[in-house]
Each structure stands twice: as C-alpha cells, then as structure tokens.
Design an enzyme around this catalytic site. Sequence first.
Site, short mmCIF file in Angstrom:
data_model
loop_
_atom_site.label_atom_id
_atom_site.label_comp_id
_atom_site.label_asym_id
_atom_site.label_seq_id
_atom_site.Cartn_x
_atom_site.Cartn_y
_atom_site.Cartn_z
N GLU A 1 10.20 -0.54 28.19
CA GLU A 1 10.54 -1.61 29.14
C GLU A 1 11.97 -2.14 28.96
O GLU A 1 12.64 -2.45 29.93
CB GLU A 1 9.53 -2.74 29.05
CG GLU A 1 8.10 -2.32 29.36
CD GLU A 1 7.97 -1.68 30.74
OE1 GLU A 1 8.88 -1.81 31.57
OE2 GLU A 1 6.94 -1.04 31.00
N HIS B 1 14.37 0.58 38.00
CA HIS B 1 13.57 0.39 36.78
C HIS B 1 12.53 1.49 36.65
O HIS B 1 12.41 2.13 35.59
CB HIS B 1 12.90 -0.98 36.87
CG HIS B 1 12.14 -1.37 35.64
ND1 HIS B 1 12.62 -2.26 34.71
CD2 HIS B 1 10.91 -1.01 35.18
CE1 HIS B 1 11.74 -2.42 33.74
NE2 HIS B 1 10.69 -1.67 34.01
N GLU B 2 11.79 1.73 37.72
CA GLU B 2 10.69 2.71 37.64
C GLU B 2 11.21 4.14 37.52
O GLU B 2 10.61 4.96 36.83
CB GLU B 2 9.78 2.57 38.86
CG GLU B 2 9.16 1.19 39.02
CD GLU B 2 8.52 0.66 37.76
OE1 GLU B 2 7.84 1.42 37.05
OE2 GLU B 2 8.71 -0.54 37.47
#
Length: 952
Positions: A386, A363-364
């Site tokens: 996001e 995700h990051e």
Amino acid sequence: MANPCRKLLFNIYMGFYCSTIMPKMCICSQLSMSSTDPFNKDPGAFPVATNGEPFPWNKLRLPSMVIPLHYDLLVHPNLTSLDFVGSEKIEVLVRDATQYIILHSKDLEVMNVILQSEEDLRYRKPGKKLNVLSYPAHQQIALLVPEKLMADLRYSVAINFQAKLANGFEGFYKSTYRTRGGKTRIVAVTDFEPTEARTAFPCFDEPLFKANFSIKIRRESGHIALSNMPKVKTIELEGGLLEDHFETTVKMSTYLVAYIVCDFNSVSGTTSSGVKVSVYASPDKWSQTHYALEASLKLLDFYENYFDINYPLPKLDLIAIPDFGSGAMENWGLITYSETSLLFDTKTSSASDQLWVTKVIAHELAHQWFGNLVTMEWWNDIWLNEGFATYMELISVNATYPELQSDDAFLDVCFAVIKKDSLNSSRPISNQAETPTQIAEMFDVVSYNKGACILNMLKDFLIEEKFHKGIIHYLKRFSYGNAKNDDLWSSLSNSCLGDFTSGEFCYSDSKMTSNTLAFLGENVEVKEMMTTWTQQKGIPLVVVTREGRSLRLQQERFLSGVFKEDPEWRALQERYLWHIPLTYSTSSSNVIHRHVLKSRTDTLELSENTSWVKFNVDSNGYYVVHYEGRGWDQLITQLNQNHTLLRPKDRVGLIHDAFQLVSAGRLTLDKALDLTRYLQHEASIPALLKGLEYLELFYHMMDRKNVSDVTENLKHYILRYFKPVIDTQSWSNKGSVWDRMLRSTILKLACYLNHAPCIQKATELFSQWMESSGKLNIPSDVLNIVYSVGAQTTVGWNYLLEQYGLSMSDAEKKKILYALSTSKHQEKLMKLIELGMEGEVIKTQELSPLLYVIARNPKGQRLSWNFLRENWTHLLKKFDLGSYAMRMIISGTTSHFSSKDELQEVKLFFESLKAQGLHLDIFQIILETISKNIKWLEKNLPTLRTWLLVNS
C-alpha cells in the site's frame, strides 16, 4: 486496494470525506507459522471441532507441511436464489509427511472431499473420501487422511461446496443497481482482500501460499463472466446455461483471485505493448468509462517503462461495482472499483473528482507490480503493497498528467497521517497482526500514507535515479514471490549507488556514502536508517536552536496533545530515536544542505551569516520542525517582507508545522496565526488553501461548541481577510486544477458563512436548475455549493432527494448527498440515516461517509452519536467490526468531540463493547483524539478570542 485506507485511498472525496480517520518484531520467515494463538491460553492445547472431535491444529496461521500448486475452480452463482455452488481440485505438494491437511473455510458448506494420489490419477482410480473437521473460531477445516501423506509427493484434493452470496461487501457477494427505467439488476462480485477468499472456496488463504488458478464460471446467457485471465472458450450446458473457461493465471495469492457475473458494457483499447485494457460499467453508465480507459492506457504504458518489467497478463479489466466497500481492489487482471473511483462524468465531475479518479487508477495499476508480482510475506508488512502504490501515484500521475499538478497534493498525504502518528496510540508501519480483525486494521493511513511518505523521503535522500534502480532490482529479484522489509532495504542498498557531486555511479556494498555527508565522516546504511522508521511508531520533532553560525539540533518524539510540562511526557520519549535525513536551506543561497541526524543532539556550522534557516526543504522529510528562540519570528518576518524567497512547498510546510506545534504546546496559537497574515499576498494556491484549512477548522470547532462571539468574529475575519480572493472567483470550470480547487473550496466556505453575494448567486443558479427540471448544466466545480445552498429550504431539500434517486452520475449523487446532510433540520438528517440503513435509495456503502458529515453538522453531531449507540447491533449486521466502513462510522461520529462529558460517554460505550469481547485499536485513538481536543480548547480558546479582537 485503494483506502485508506482500505485502501485508504479509500473512497475519500475531497470536501466530503476526511482523512483520519517499539520493541522489534519478529518477521515471519518463508512459510512459517505463528507460535502463539490468541484464542488459546495454552498454545499446546488442541481445540475441539464442531462435531466434538479434537481438531488437529491449534494455530491461526496454516501449517507448511502441505502447500498448494494449482487450483481448478468451478463456480456457479444463481442470481435468482442468491446462492452459489462450487467445486475445486487443488493440486498440493506435501513437504513433510502428515495425516491431515489444514485449509481455510468460512461460512461454506463442504459437501464432499476426495483425495487422489499421483498413482490414483495416473490409473484413474476413484481416490479416497476424507473426513472433514471444522473449527470456525480459526476459520479452518481439517481434511483427515486414512494413510499418512508422504513427503515430496503431489496429491489432488477435490472439494464440493456451496454457500449463500454474501450481503455485505466482502467475499463472494451480491451487488444491485437500478436501471434508468427503474428495474433492479443483480451482480455477483468478489472482493477477497485480506482474508475473505475462504468465504468463496476452501483454500490456503495466506499471501505466502501462491498458486496458479484455472477458473470456470457458469452463467445464464443474459450475463457475462469476467475473471483474472482472458476467456478461452464457452461451453453450452443443458438448460441453457453457459460455462466460461478462463486461461490459467500466473502464480499468485488467493486474495487476488476475482470473478464477476454481470450484464455490464465495456469500452476497450490496447497499450503500446499489446495489452488489451477494458473498462466495464452498468449499461446506463457506459458513457462515463472513457476517461478511465484513457488514463489506464497511459498509466500502464508508463509503469511498464518505469519498472522495466512488462505487465505479465494479456489483458486488464477495470470494472465499476455499484456496491463496493473501499475505493478499489487490485485483483490481478480484473481490478474492481467503486463507481465514484472509476467513472468520470464530464457534466458533473469536478477537478477534484478527476484528480481522485486518476490517482485511484494509478494506485491500483501500481499494485499489478507492487503487491501482485511481488507480495509481502505476511500482513504485518502490508505497507510494502500500500505504501508503494500510494507513492507511485505521485510518480505516475506527475509523469502522465502533469496538468493535474498532483505533486503539490502529495503534501496532504503526509500531513493527514501525522494527525494519527503524533498520538501515542499510533502504531509502527510494520506491526504484528494475526487475527482477521487485526489484519483488517492494518489497512489505514499508517500503511498507506506514512509508507508512501517515508519512501518519498528515502528517494529524496538517495536521489531519484538510485532509488528507481533499487526498486527495479527489488521487483525483478522477487517476481512471483514474497518479500519483507529487509528485502527492500537490501535491494535499495545494493543497487547502483552514487556520489552526490561526481555524477558517477557504481555498484557498491550495503553502505552508501555521499560527499554531502562525508564532511562529517558519516556513512549511512539504508537498512539501519529505515528500520527506525518502520519498526517504531510516531514521528520525530527536530528542534533547531540558532546561536550565531551554529545550529544546535535536538530530536524528540512529536506528541500532539501531550505537553513537555505534562508528567507523562518524559516517559513517552524513552527509547525513541530516528536516523533523520535532514535537509535545510538559508536566506544566503539556494543550495540544499543535507545532514543525517542519528543522535539525540548534534551541532552544525553554517558557512556564512544568514537571516533565517528553514529545515525540511519542500517538505520531503517525514518530521516536524520547531525553531527555538527567534527562529519563527525570523521566518514570519521573511514571509511578510518577501514570501517568494521561500519555496512554495516550504511555505505550506511552515503553516502545517506551526499549527501542529500549537497542538503539542510548543508554539503559541497567536504566533501560528500571525504566520498566516502574509497569505493576503500569497499566489501559491496550495499554501493559501493550507492556511484557509486551519481557519475553517477553528470556525467549525467553535460553531459546534456554540462559542458565539468567537464564531462571529472568526467569520468576519475570514470574509474580510479573504474578500479579494472570494470576489475574484468566477462560477465556472475555468483555470488550472488548483484554480478550480480554490474556487470550490473558498466559495463553499463563503456560502457556509452566509456571505451575501455567494448565497445570492448560488440561490439564483439553484432556482434555474429546478426550473429546468434538473437539466441545466451548472459548472461542476460549484455544483456542490449550489446544491448545499438549495438544500436549506424544504422545497429544495425534497427536490434534491428526488434527483438523487434519479441521477445516473455518482459524482453528482455524492454532491447531492453532501448538500442534503447540511440541512439544519434534524428530522431531515434522520431521514437520510434511515434511508442509508434501508440501502435502497441511499446505498449502504454511503452510510459511513454520510454519518461522518452529519456528525460535523452542529445540528447533527448528537444525532449521529445517539444513532451509533442505539443501532450498534444493526450496524454490525451490515459491516464487519474491523472493516474500513465500521471504523469510519465509529471515528466519524466521535472523534470531533471536545468536552469531558462527551469523552466520558464515549469511554463508557467502548467499555461496554469490550465487555462483549469487541475491541478495535481505533477505540484508543479516538479517546486520545477527544482528550487532545479538550486540551486544545482549554489552552487556546482565550488566545483565539483575544487574537481575533486585535486583528478584526
């Protein structure tokens, strides 16, 4: 960020945490300002600064007359006095003549401000000292200039400032950790998203104001300093201080700036393109960093190839922070993580832990492109960051770690948000947000999960190659800039669009045509379709009625807890219409049929006779399906006869939709329960776990309500019906990821239901572990279960609490804390809460998940609720009102309630907060959830009781 949430990935530990927690809006144009100020009834009136003078700006958004180009920032944190001093020179460009510069600043003491023109700099003139006005309500300062700044000229603004290191989890704050020898160490760390950079240095703290940053950090020799870019040199100062200078950053938003002073150790590697990747942790936890390094190297290589854009920085650091408010934060080049989201202990981390760590890293790293390279224009479109990062977890982990089988886990990403999105109190994906609290509330399951789910649906509709080309086009077109919804749809429309059958691809205009749609003469415009998913809240319900070979389709707004016969139902349906990319299959063939439902009703003709029709193939669509007439009966019959004729994900989707429809009054509970009867033959673990999830949910609901007859019958039903599955489980870490997750889930439930063989085995292992002084290696997949059984005795509970304080594994500490929270003794539960408030043995960051699980304990539900009300002011000192932690505390202690008395108590509490000027959108979500729970019980408790009597 990873959250939920905040980032909603947000510190969710499987089995411990829970996921729960329109008129078209004006999208702000480049560097535009908000036209209204919610703090001023008269938008033309100007506020008064703290010194009594008029403040020259009356809007929450900064003006665009002056924009930053470069920050030269020096920071010196003192880890003894717990404060910091700083200085900066901001190079600005004046776009329109002005006599003031408006900046963000919060809780900073600004000591001196000097303005220099280009001429002053050229001839080394001292510049002019500026007067500073402060307006804390908008977190702004005004720099008043004696002579008007001229358009198209550059100026330098030098500012000296100081402040205390913050005590929470935002801004520039202190974090502490305890060494194995018992000593306390202090770390200074930043976490700026969304609006906290202004607490660390005066700045233009909005996503559009991108600039370059040259950062210098002063420190003592026993520490290291890290920032977004590599260190270029270290200068020795008087008194033994060192000053580290870092390379100038690429152009980026203030919320991505990061710097840390710590004494951590690291492990490093290099990607195939030459990027140095390092993972940092406190010295005693260094051995737990190796998996994160391996995953980061794999994932960074994957993203560079997938996006066809090289990672633009020379290094990437990942660091585990002892005190951290969310799962992770994507600061460009220096990603910060909670320890449980980065560290992997081979002895105590379970299969679920590994999947979680891998997904958060994925995700990051995705954010280094989606969010950092291309940033949303304003926080109303945070889902562009996001939602994409959550979607890319699915793509990247599938490609790099296929053995983790994360594709099946993605279904729960969508199912989790449906719980919220089916309430009237939900919100559109793209939603107006102006104040810092409103902005903070945007970091929720709607931005993360729903954003990811509609992207996955669009990818399935456009086909993956076309979607892939579109997002590459989007990233390349808006690199180092900002984008909004329409920019994404334009990129996806104008990328190479193809024909579903010919296999030929060609560039086209904004409309795409496929042969599967052409038989109805339909053209689908991406923006037109996707606006219906981002600009209105909620989720559609597709009602399918079959008459021979004709399928009559109808779309409605799906509302959980509001029944069709309720008087408010019709009004809540008005003006809601989606363009739904439907997929369906039949018993007659494996062909996936497609159709876009743009109107409220439509009709399809089947080409041949079929015994059943199943819509939403593989659950790729973000909608719920109800089959009128005999539709559900036909599907249940097929499941009982040969469930393998339906795809595994379709079986999961059927179970989910059936129980969701019960909550909307569209399907009877006994029909949904009948559907699960086939599970005794189910080999697909995700489907088995989904059915088990609902049965467990009902058991806990009945247990908390003390409905003893239903609780006992449901217990016996689960243990009898799933006995073959329970009995075949080994107390080991063997098997695939899903084998291991099934083992953890079903043995945990069996022991909770006091299944004698389970209790006996867990007790035996716990005794052996205690006798070994905690040195026995219990298989990590059953560790949670063994600890929970052991915690039921006073001796075991006390020993676990002691081990909690000694453990250097955060994966183990999570399991111990969960086990401690299952105690039946209220004084022990209260002790845990008190320790969480103190923040020494149990860190304050654990308080919100701790209160959540205690509230689900029948002995702790009133305890946690009373604690929230009695300690509200103390909690507000630890957590900001809009923070993820505070929202989780409020929701966690109330949203499971299911009686009218409890609803009234919560209403009165929220009203008292509103009277103090405190309000969150989550208040209405919770009230609606409790009302839904009450209604569910009133309608379905008699049915559940009868069904169990018949089937036990």
